[in-house]
Design an enzyme around this catalytic site. Structure first.
Site, PDB file in Angstrom:
ATOM      1  CG  HIS A   1      27.012  39.514  48.204  1.00  0.00           C
ATOM      2  ND1 HIS A   1      28.102  39.888  47.048  1.00  0.00           N
ATOM      3  CD2 HIS A   1      26.182  39.000  47.526  1.00  0.00           C
ATOM      4  CE1 HIS A   1      27.627  39.672  45.956  1.00  0.00           C
ATOM      5  NE2 HIS A   1      26.438  39.007  46.188  1.00  0.00           N
TER       6      HIS A   1
ATOM      7  CG  HIS B   1      22.329  41.740  45.031  1.00  0.00           C
ATOM      8  ND1 HIS B   1      23.441  42.093  44.473  1.00  0.00           N
ATOM      9  CD2 HIS B   1      22.394  40.348  45.361  1.00  0.00           C
ATOM     10  CE1 HIS B   1      24.235  40.855  44.427  1.00  0.00           C
ATOM     11  NE2 HIS B   1      23.565  39.978  44.618  1.00  0.00           N
TER      12      HIS B   1
ATOM     13  CE1 TYR C   1      18.100  39.161  38.587  1.00  0.00           C
ATOM     14  CE2 TYR C   1      20.257  38.647  37.012  1.00  0.00           C
ATOM     15  CZ  TYR C   1      19.562  39.231  38.362  1.00  0.00           C
ATOM     16  OH  TYR C   1      20.421  39.902  39.347  1.00  0.00           O
TER      17      TYR C   1
ATOM     18  NE  ARG D   1      24.293  30.874  36.677  1.00  0.00           N
ATOM     19  CZ  ARG D   1      24.008  31.709  37.598  1.00  0.00           C
ATOM     20  NH1 ARG D   1      23.005  32.770  37.709  1.00  0.00           N
ATOM     21  NH2 ARG D   1      24.604  32.023  38.724  1.00  0.00           N
TER      22      ARG D   1
ATOM     23  CE1 TYR E   1      29.397  34.189  41.575  1.00  0.00           C
ATOM     24  CE2 TYR E   1      27.719  35.659  40.563  1.00  0.00           C
ATOM     25  CZ  TYR E   1      28.060  34.396  41.233  1.00  0.00           C
ATOM     26  OH  TYR E   1      27.010  33.373  41.406  1.00  0.00           O
TER      27      TYR E   1
ATOM     28  CG  HIS F   1      28.952  34.417  45.865  1.00  0.00           C
ATOM     29  ND1 HIS F   1      28.871  35.030  46.699  1.00  0.00           N
ATOM     30  CD2 HIS F   1      28.103  34.429  44.819  1.00  0.00           C
ATOM     31  CE1 HIS F   1      27.937  35.872  46.529  1.00  0.00           C
ATOM     32  NE2 HIS F   1      27.440  35.599  45.297  1.00  0.00           N
TER      33      HIS F   1
ATOM     34  CG  ASP G   1      23.547  36.320  47.080  1.00  0.00           C
ATOM     35  OD1 ASP G   1      23.907  37.641  46.494  1.00  0.00           O
ATOM     36  OD2 ASP G   1      23.252  35.459  46.365  1.00  0.00           O
TER      37      ASP G   1
ATOM     38  CG  ASN H   1      19.374  34.429  38.568  1.00  0.00           C
ATOM     39  OD1 ASN H   1      18.467  34.734  37.728  1.00  0.00           O
ATOM     40  ND2 ASN H   1      20.469  35.480  38.397  1.00  0.00           N
TER      41      ASN H   1
HETATM   42  O1  0GZ Z   1      24.527  33.617  40.892  1.00  0.00           O
HETATM   43  C1  0GZ Z   1      23.876  34.592  40.647  1.00  0.00           C
HETATM   44  O2  0GZ Z   1      22.927  34.317  39.670  1.00  0.00           O
HETATM   45  C2  0GZ Z   1      24.147  35.726  40.893  1.00  0.00           C
HETATM   46  C3  0GZ Z   1      23.798  36.871  40.321  1.00  0.00           C
HETATM   47  C4  0GZ Z   1      23.936  38.033  40.835  1.00  0.00           C
HETATM   48  C5  0GZ Z   1      23.657  39.331  39.890  1.00  0.00           C
HETATM   49  O3  0GZ Z   1      23.027  39.167  38.938  1.00  0.00           O
HETATM   50  O4  0GZ Z   1      24.277  40.402  40.156  1.00  0.00           O
HETATM   51  O5  0GZ Z   1      24.716  38.343  41.796  1.00  0.00           O
HETATM   52  C6  0GZ Z   1      25.114  37.119  42.462  1.00  0.00           C
HETATM   53  O6  0GZ Z   1      25.734  37.519  43.700  1.00  0.00           O
HETATM   54  C7  0GZ Z   1      24.944  36.139  42.316  1.00  0.00           C
END
Ligand code: 0GZ
Length: 307
Positions: free
Chosen positions: A31, A33, A49, A130, A157, A181, A257, A262
């Site tokens: 996981h 990005h 964001y 959010r 998620y 998570h 992650d 954030n």
């Molecule tokens: O908790 C978060 O802010 C978050 C955001 C994102 C996303 O914006 O994709 O991905 C994640 O795994 C966790």
């Protein structure tokens, strides 16, 4: 295009330490990005964001530094349904990255085929308010039905308090389902309390549901943070991850992650996040399952078959 980051945005940790924990060969960061770079891959107009850029080069350098062999890159909400940055990273990975995208229900067969060839193996549904606007469940189900024949899975998620409402939807999905998570438990509640028991029951009753044991840095309320050499970080999260590791050794994954969108409080040292794994998977067998065997079965099954 020029983008200004969200005020208060924390950038990823600049010089992560070398983990003390040497991971088993072939470990997968399941996981993570990529963000932009915004000048090349603009952030989505509907995003909640604006992050700092986090490029594929930086991701791959981190992979090598930490001792991972492979990445699973998950579409971040700041890119909406524009998966170009992710696909570009997959195509630059020499087959060492797979991807999980976000799609709309009008995606075509040809588009799906192209994504599959690039290394996409899943689609992400996000229910964290959010981060995204609401999408009707019928739309999501349509997407799930389209990707199922490709052997892809659905990544979800959500936050623990929303599980009762989402239960029927999740359990009707026609694919493997991977929960991000640990379903975001409130770790100030008991690990054997009503809330986390419900999540464990979801996995007990549905053998197609998996969980990522990731993001202690998000879930922890008491720390200590993975900073300054800390080898016992995020102790309040450990019992939750440990419970899933022990009950479902064949259905758990771990990811850094990175670049940790954030986070408000601190930015973890990613080397120490790797060391955190020893607390939740103390035996060599557990480490092999969590970091290698499980993610390989889900993302590179063809390599296992050809052995
Ligand atoms: O908790 C978060 O802010 C978050 C955001 C994102 C996303 O914006 O994709 O991905 C994640 O795994 C966790």
């Amino acid at each position: 295009m020029e983008f200004e980051v969200t005020p208060g945005w924390l950038a990823f940790y600049p010089n992560p330490s070398k983990p003390k924990f040497v991971m088993p060969a072939g470990a997968v960061d399941a996981h993570c990005h990529v963000f932009g770079p915004g000048a090349q891959f603009p952030y989505a107009p509907e995003r909640k964001y604006t992050p700092c850029d986090a490029s594929k080069e930086q991701l791959f350098a981190l992979r090598d530094h930490l001792g991972f062999s492979r990445n699973v890159i998950v579409q971040a909400t700041c890119h909406g349904k524009d998966n170009r940055a992710l696909v570009d990273a997959l195509l630059s990975s020499n087959g060492m990255a797979r991807g999980v995208v976000t799609l709309s229900s009008d995606v075509t067969e040809a588009e799906l085929q192209q994504l599959h060839e690039a290394g996409v193996r899943g689609v992400r549904f996000n229910f964290v308010k959010r981060l995204v606007d609401f999408t009707p469940k019928e739309e999501l189900l349509k997407v799930a039905q389209k990707i199922a024949p490709l052997g892809w899975h659905v990544v979800v998620y959500f936050e623990a308090q929303d599980l009762p409402e989402l239960w029927d939807f999740f359990t009707e999905l026609p694919t493997t389902v991977v929960v991000d998570h640990m379903g975001r438990p409130d770790v100030s509640k008991p690990v054997d309390g009503e809330e986390f028991n419900l999540f464990v029951r979801l996995m007990q009753e549905h053998p197609n549901i998996w969980s990522k044991l990731s993001c202690p840095e998000r879930l922890s309320k008491t720390g200590p943070a993975a900073l300054n050499g800390e080898q016992h970080a995020y102790q309040d999260v450990v019992p939750f991850a440990r419970r899933l590791m022990q009950e479902f050794p064949d259905r758990v994954l771990f990811g850094t992650d990175w670049p940790h969108p954030n986070l408000k409080d601190h930015m973890p040292d990613d080397g120490l996040l790797v060391d955190y794994v020893v607390q939740i998977a103390p035996t060599a067998d557990e480490q092999q399952a969590l970091l290698v065997d499980n993610p390989m079965r889900l993302y590179w099954p063809e390599e296992l078959r050809s052995e």
